[in-house]
Enzyme design. Structure first.
Site, PDB file in Angstrom:
ATOM      1  N   ARG A 182      -8.615 104.012 -52.354  1.00  0.00           N
ATOM      2  CA  ARG A 182      -8.738 104.132 -53.719  1.00  0.00           C
ATOM      3  C   ARG A 182      -7.502 104.308 -54.552  1.00  0.00           C
ATOM      4  NH1 ARG A 182     -12.254 109.520 -53.936  1.00  0.00           N
ATOM      5  NH2 ARG A 182     -11.007 109.887 -55.350  1.00  0.00           N
TER       6      ARG A 182
ATOM      7  N   SER B 271       1.785 102.622 -10.398  1.00  0.00           N
ATOM      8  CA  SER B 271       0.807 103.154 -11.512  1.00  0.00           C
ATOM      9  C   SER B 271       1.037 104.489 -11.802  1.00  0.00           C
ATOM     10  CB  SER B 271      -0.742 102.922 -10.977  1.00  0.00           C
ATOM     11  OG  SER B 271      -1.190 101.789 -11.085  1.00  0.00           O
TER      12      SER B 271
ATOM     13  N   ALA C 231       2.100  99.728 -14.972  1.00  0.00           N
ATOM     14  CA  ALA C 231       0.884  99.528 -15.821  1.00  0.00           C
ATOM     15  C   ALA C 231       0.298  97.891 -15.839  1.00  0.00           C
ATOM     16  CB  ALA C 231       1.217 100.013 -17.257  1.00  0.00           C
TER      17      ALA C 231
ATOM     18  N   GLU D  48       7.869  96.403  -5.746  1.00  0.00           N
ATOM     19  CA  GLU D  48       8.155  97.254  -6.912  1.00  0.00           C
ATOM     20  C   GLU D  48       9.380  97.874  -6.317  1.00  0.00           C
ATOM     21  OE1 GLU D  48       7.291  98.886  -9.934  1.00  0.00           O
ATOM     22  OE2 GLU D  48       9.165  99.989  -9.355  1.00  0.00           O
TER      23      GLU D  48
ATOM     24  N   ASP E  46       5.884  95.259 -21.252  1.00  0.00           N
ATOM     25  CA  ASP E  46       7.097  95.792 -21.941  1.00  0.00           C
ATOM     26  C   ASP E  46       8.120  94.533 -21.904  1.00  0.00           C
ATOM     27  OD1 ASP E  46       6.196  98.097 -22.569  1.00  0.00           O
ATOM     28  OD2 ASP E  46       7.790  99.127 -21.403  1.00  0.00           O
TER      29      ASP E  46
ATOM     30  N   ARG F 228     -10.541  92.510  -7.527  1.00  0.00           N
ATOM     31  CA  ARG F 228     -12.013  92.779  -7.483  1.00  0.00           C
ATOM     32  C   ARG F 228     -12.800  91.378  -7.897  1.00  0.00           C
ATOM     33  NH1 ARG F 228     -11.188  97.489 -11.185  1.00  0.00           N
ATOM     34  NH2 ARG F 228     -11.334  99.346  -9.928  1.00  0.00           N
TER      35      ARG F 228
ATOM     36  N   ASN G 263      -1.172  97.619 -20.444  1.00  0.00           N
ATOM     37  CA  ASN G 263      -2.627  97.729 -19.471  1.00  0.00           C
ATOM     38  C   ASN G 263      -3.416  96.686 -20.104  1.00  0.00           C
ATOM     39  OD1 ASN G 263      -2.894 100.267 -17.837  1.00  0.00           O
ATOM     40  ND2 ASN G 263      -1.879 100.818 -19.551  1.00  0.00           N
TER      41      ASN G 263
ATOM     42  N   ALA H 289       2.318 107.351 -14.924  1.00  0.00           N
ATOM     43  CA  ALA H 289       2.217 107.272 -16.366  1.00  0.00           C
ATOM     44  C   ALA H 289       3.441 107.999 -17.010  1.00  0.00           C
ATOM     45  CB  ALA H 289       1.201 108.382 -16.618  1.00  0.00           C
TER      46      ALA H 289
ATOM     47  N   CYS I 136       4.367 107.858 -19.832  1.00  0.00           N
ATOM     48  CA  CYS I 136       4.172 108.541 -20.786  1.00  0.00           C
ATOM     49  C   CYS I 136       4.171 109.973 -20.866  1.00  0.00           C
ATOM     50  CB  CYS I 136       2.877 108.248 -21.420  1.00  0.00           C
ATOM     51  SG  CYS I 136       2.461 106.296 -21.622  1.00  0.00           S
TER      52      CYS I 136
HETATM   53  C1  LIG Z   1       9.078 108.893 -21.717  1.00  0.00           C
HETATM   54  C2  LIG Z   1       8.137 107.693 -22.192  1.00  0.00           C
HETATM   55  C3  LIG Z   1       7.095 108.267 -22.912  1.00  0.00           C
HETATM   56  C4  LIG Z   1       6.123 106.930 -23.116  1.00  0.00           C
HETATM   57  N1  LIG Z   1       5.118 107.457 -23.825  1.00  0.00           N
HETATM   58  C5  LIG Z   1       3.939 106.466 -24.375  1.00  0.00           C
HETATM   59  C6  LIG Z   1       2.896 106.574 -25.014  1.00  0.00           C
HETATM   60  O1  LIG Z   1       2.687 107.873 -25.373  1.00  0.00           O
HETATM   61  N2  LIG Z   1       2.280 105.870 -25.272  1.00  0.00           N
HETATM   62  C7  LIG Z   1       2.459 104.450 -24.841  1.00  0.00           C
HETATM   63  O2  LIG Z   1       1.527 103.596 -25.323  1.00  0.00           O
HETATM   64  N3  LIG Z   1       3.490 104.238 -24.174  1.00  0.00           N
HETATM   65  C8  LIG Z   1       4.247 105.117 -23.912  1.00  0.00           C
HETATM   66  N4  LIG Z   1       5.666 104.760 -23.414  1.00  0.00           N
HETATM   67  C9  LIG Z   1       5.698 103.225 -22.909  1.00  0.00           C
HETATM   68  C10 LIG Z   1       5.086 102.944 -21.475  1.00  0.00           C
HETATM   69  O3  LIG Z   1       5.079 103.886 -20.643  1.00  0.00           O
HETATM   70  C11 LIG Z   1       5.365 101.455 -21.117  1.00  0.00           C
HETATM   71  O4  LIG Z   1       4.835 100.548 -22.336  1.00  0.00           O
HETATM   72  C12 LIG Z   1       4.699 101.002 -19.958  1.00  0.00           C
HETATM   73  O5  LIG Z   1       4.982 101.826 -18.939  1.00  0.00           O
HETATM   74  C13 LIG Z   1       5.182  99.622 -19.756  1.00  0.00           C
HETATM   75  O6  LIG Z   1       4.420  99.260 -18.772  1.00  0.00           O
HETATM   76  P1  LIG Z   1       5.032  97.946 -17.844  1.00  0.00           P
HETATM   77  O7  LIG Z   1       4.083  97.632 -16.609  1.00  0.00           O
HETATM   78  O8  LIG Z   1       5.022  96.664 -18.813  1.00  0.00           O
HETATM   79  O9  LIG Z   1       6.290  98.307 -17.255  1.00  0.00           O
HETATM   80  P2  LIG Z   1       6.896  99.560 -16.680  1.00  0.00           P
HETATM   81  O10 LIG Z   1       6.210 100.396 -16.626  1.00  0.00           O
HETATM   82  O11 LIG Z   1       8.316  99.392 -17.005  1.00  0.00           O
HETATM   83  O12 LIG Z   1       7.001  98.973 -15.206  1.00  0.00           O
HETATM   84  C14 LIG Z   1       7.721  98.242 -14.749  1.00  0.00           C
HETATM   85  C15 LIG Z   1       7.963  98.095 -13.302  1.00  0.00           C
HETATM   86  O13 LIG Z   1       8.797  96.968 -12.748  1.00  0.00           O
HETATM   87  C16 LIG Z   1       9.675  97.150 -11.535  1.00  0.00           C
HETATM   88  N5  LIG Z   1      10.824  96.402 -11.701  1.00  0.00           N
HETATM   89  C17 LIG Z   1      11.405  95.889 -12.688  1.00  0.00           C
HETATM   90  N6  LIG Z   1      12.277  95.033 -12.097  1.00  0.00           N
HETATM   91  C18 LIG Z   1      11.870  94.839 -10.746  1.00  0.00           C
HETATM   92  C19 LIG Z   1      12.262  93.767  -9.800  1.00  0.00           C
HETATM   93  N7  LIG Z   1      13.225  93.017 -10.035  1.00  0.00           N
HETATM   94  N8  LIG Z   1      11.898  94.081  -8.533  1.00  0.00           N
HETATM   95  C20 LIG Z   1      11.045  94.898  -8.437  1.00  0.00           C
HETATM   96  N9  LIG Z   1      10.350  95.773  -9.186  1.00  0.00           N
HETATM   97  C21 LIG Z   1      11.018  95.503 -10.460  1.00  0.00           C
HETATM   98  C22 LIG Z   1      10.160  98.839 -12.335  1.00  0.00           C
HETATM   99  O14 LIG Z   1      10.650  99.673 -11.412  1.00  0.00           O
HETATM  100  C23 LIG Z   1       8.897  99.516 -12.982  1.00  0.00           C
HETATM  101  O15 LIG Z   1       8.268 100.162 -12.066  1.00  0.00           O
HETATM  102  C24 LIG Z   1       6.473 105.515 -22.743  1.00  0.00           C
HETATM  103  C25 LIG Z   1       7.510 105.376 -22.119  1.00  0.00           C
HETATM  104  C26 LIG Z   1       8.377 106.354 -21.672  1.00  0.00           C
HETATM  105  C27 LIG Z   1       9.703 105.869 -20.878  1.00  0.00           C
END
Ligand SMILES: Cc1cc2nc3c(=O)[nH]c(=O)nc-3n(C[C@H](O)[C@H](O)[C@H](O)COP(=O)(O)OP(=O)(O)OC[C@H]3O[C@@H](n4cnc5c(N)ncnc54)[C@H](O)[C@@H]3O)c2cc1C
Length: 459
Positions: A447, A39, A11, A33, A282, A22, A304, A41, A43
């Protein structure tokens, strides 16, 4: 050509990559990665586990080939393992061929996300499943499809654990949901969480609270039972539905400051404390504008937006300009759906207010989700909090069979903008019988708080 290196292809990372490419087609944007997807989901993983989504590819918003067609280079199955912020270089290793190389950068974005930390419990390494990447979701689904799973234990009764437990029940698997805490969903006050617990039980989830897993046992590589401090459960699958800990190995090596919440310290522009290193998603701390402190909030909605802000500012810096976009902070808004119930929260819980020494007043009540004369008026439990004596809306929690998931966004806006209950009670909110009452439940709450706080106008 200036070079932006992004670690983490989900994300936050890909939002930034897309924006920079862009805005500045001349910037060389490279993403590493360690997983097999970009990219995706996360969620949607519970719905994939439930079998409601057939293929993992359906959860992928944009594949590496699409990014390649935009001019963004993605190296999948490649892990960043080292960083030299002085020499602006990241050491990476190919996970399939073991090849090591260095990736130079002018600016580096850490979008490494978070992951549950393995618990030191016998059997965890062999049999414990997590669902924090699409690869892990696939592994769990394969396990459920191939091993005749009749019973499963889910550890952690937060929203991830609850969604997974529900998806197992939908597959016809008996799901036990275990948590060492005395309530489900610690992101709600205990009285509101009790409604959610009831919904889970009515749906068929075996909820066990105040209970701690101590061992996972198995034979021939397949899990057979889970031992807790109170008993033993037959289980052919164990899923850790736990929240994550920020992935900070690389940030630590770079010397970035880590805050008390466990997330990376970033400024509103998403810069870490090390020159040329940015972070989003995160793995970072965000300012909670209601509580006035910093929290590590792991939600896709923030990842995002923070990725976009980082991308906007990186594009500026890589073009020789000043970064000007700022992430405004969070108020703690979250929604989920368990069975037929929607669960929504924003702002402070009572425990947060007590901890922060904030003077407050709170009201709790229940009402219809739609006009009372509709076929199914639905039920909603509401809890709302305002500051004393100001009347500023500090938080709201809603659990119900009506559309509370979007209604909470109104309360979130009030919390963010510092709206008072006197103002809130008369704001122009929508009404028609299928959607609610003439007085929206949040305005009923406002209220009631006006009355409880002794404020005017008392309507
Ligand atoms: C089951 C589940 C359901 C969810 N449902 C919701 C929801 O309904 N609503 C909501 O808002 N949020 C939800 N979330 C949370 C949401 O998915 C995360 O907040 C979001 O994906 C975070 O995005 P990010 O890019 O920060 O991290 P991530 O999505 O964790 O992506 C980080 C990426 O970095 C890669 N990475 C890490 N370290 C390294 C490294 N050293 N070298 C190379 N690659 C690396 C990982 O492989 C990963 O792909 C949910 C999460 C889970 C697990």
């Amino acid at each position: 050509m200036p070079r932006l290196l992004i670690v983490g292809g989900d994300a936050a990372g890909m939002s930034a990559a897309t924006h920079v490419k862009r805005a500045c087609p001349d910037v060389d944007v490279v993403v590493v990665e360690r997983g097999s997807y970009t990219s995706y989901a996360m969620c949607g993983i519970p719905y994939y586990v439930a079998g409601e989504v057939d293929e993992p590819a359906q959860l992928v918003a944009k594949a590496p080939e699409e990014f390649a067609s935009m001019g963004i280079t993605v190296h999948l199955r490649t892990e960043a393992v080292d960083v030299d912020p002085e020499g602006r270089m990241v050491g990476v290793i190919g996970l399939d061929d073991g090849e090591e190389r260095s990736e130079p950068y002018d600016q580096l974005l850490l979008a490494t996300g978070a992951h549950p930390v393995p618990q030191p419990i016998p059997g965890m390494a062999e049999y414990g499943n997590v669902v924090h990447t699409l690869d892990e979701g696939e592994r769990l689904r394969r396990h459920l499809d191939t091993v005749a799973t009749k019973q499963a234990v889910v550890v952690g009764a937060g929203y991830i654990g609850m969604e997974i437990a529900e998806s197992l029940v939908r597959r016809g698997i008996k799901a036990t949901l275990l948590d060492r805490s005395p309530q489900v969903m610690r992101s709600l006050d205990p009285d509101m969480a009790a409604h959610v617990e009831r919904a889970l039980i009515e749906f068929g989830v075996d909820v066990r609270l105040d209970e701690r897993m101590t061992e996972i046992r198995g034979t021939d590589g397949v899990c057979t039972e889970v031992v807790t401090d109170k008993g033993t459960f037959e289980a052919q699958a164990v899923i850790m539905g736990l929240g994550g800990k920020p992935n900070l190995e690389l940030a630590e090596k770079a010397g970035c400051e880590i805050g008390p919440s466990g997330g990376l310290v970033v400024d509103p522009q998403m810069r870490t404390t090390v020159a040329g290193v940015w972070a989003a998603g995160d793995c970072v701390e965000s300012v909670d504008v209601v509580a006035g402190l910093r929290r590590n909030v792991q939600l896709g909605t923030h990842a995002n937006k923070q990725g976009k802000i980082a991308g906007y500012n990186l594009a500026a810096v890589l073009s020789g300009n000043q970064p000007s976009a700022a992430f405004p902070g969070v108020v703690g808004t979250a929604v989920t759906k368990v069975c037929n119930w929607q669960i929504a929260r924003t702002g402070l819980l009572e425990s947060d207010a007590l901890e922060a020494g904030v003077e407050y007043e709170v009201v709790s009540f229940e009402g219809n989700a739609r006009a009372g004369y509709m076929d199914d008026p639905g039920r909603v439990y509401v809890k709302m909090m305002a500051g004393r004596p100001t009347g500023r809306v500090l938080g709201a929690q809603m659990v119900g069979t009506g559309n509370v998931a979007k209604r909470i966004d109104v309360a979130a806006t009030w919390c963010h903008l510092g709206v008072t209950v006197q103002e809130a009670q008369l704001l122009d909110l929508s009404y028609a019988p299928p959607f609610g009452g003439v007085w929206d439940l949040l305005q009923v709450g406002a209220r009631k708080l006006v009355a409880k706080l002794g404020l005017q106008p008392l309507l």
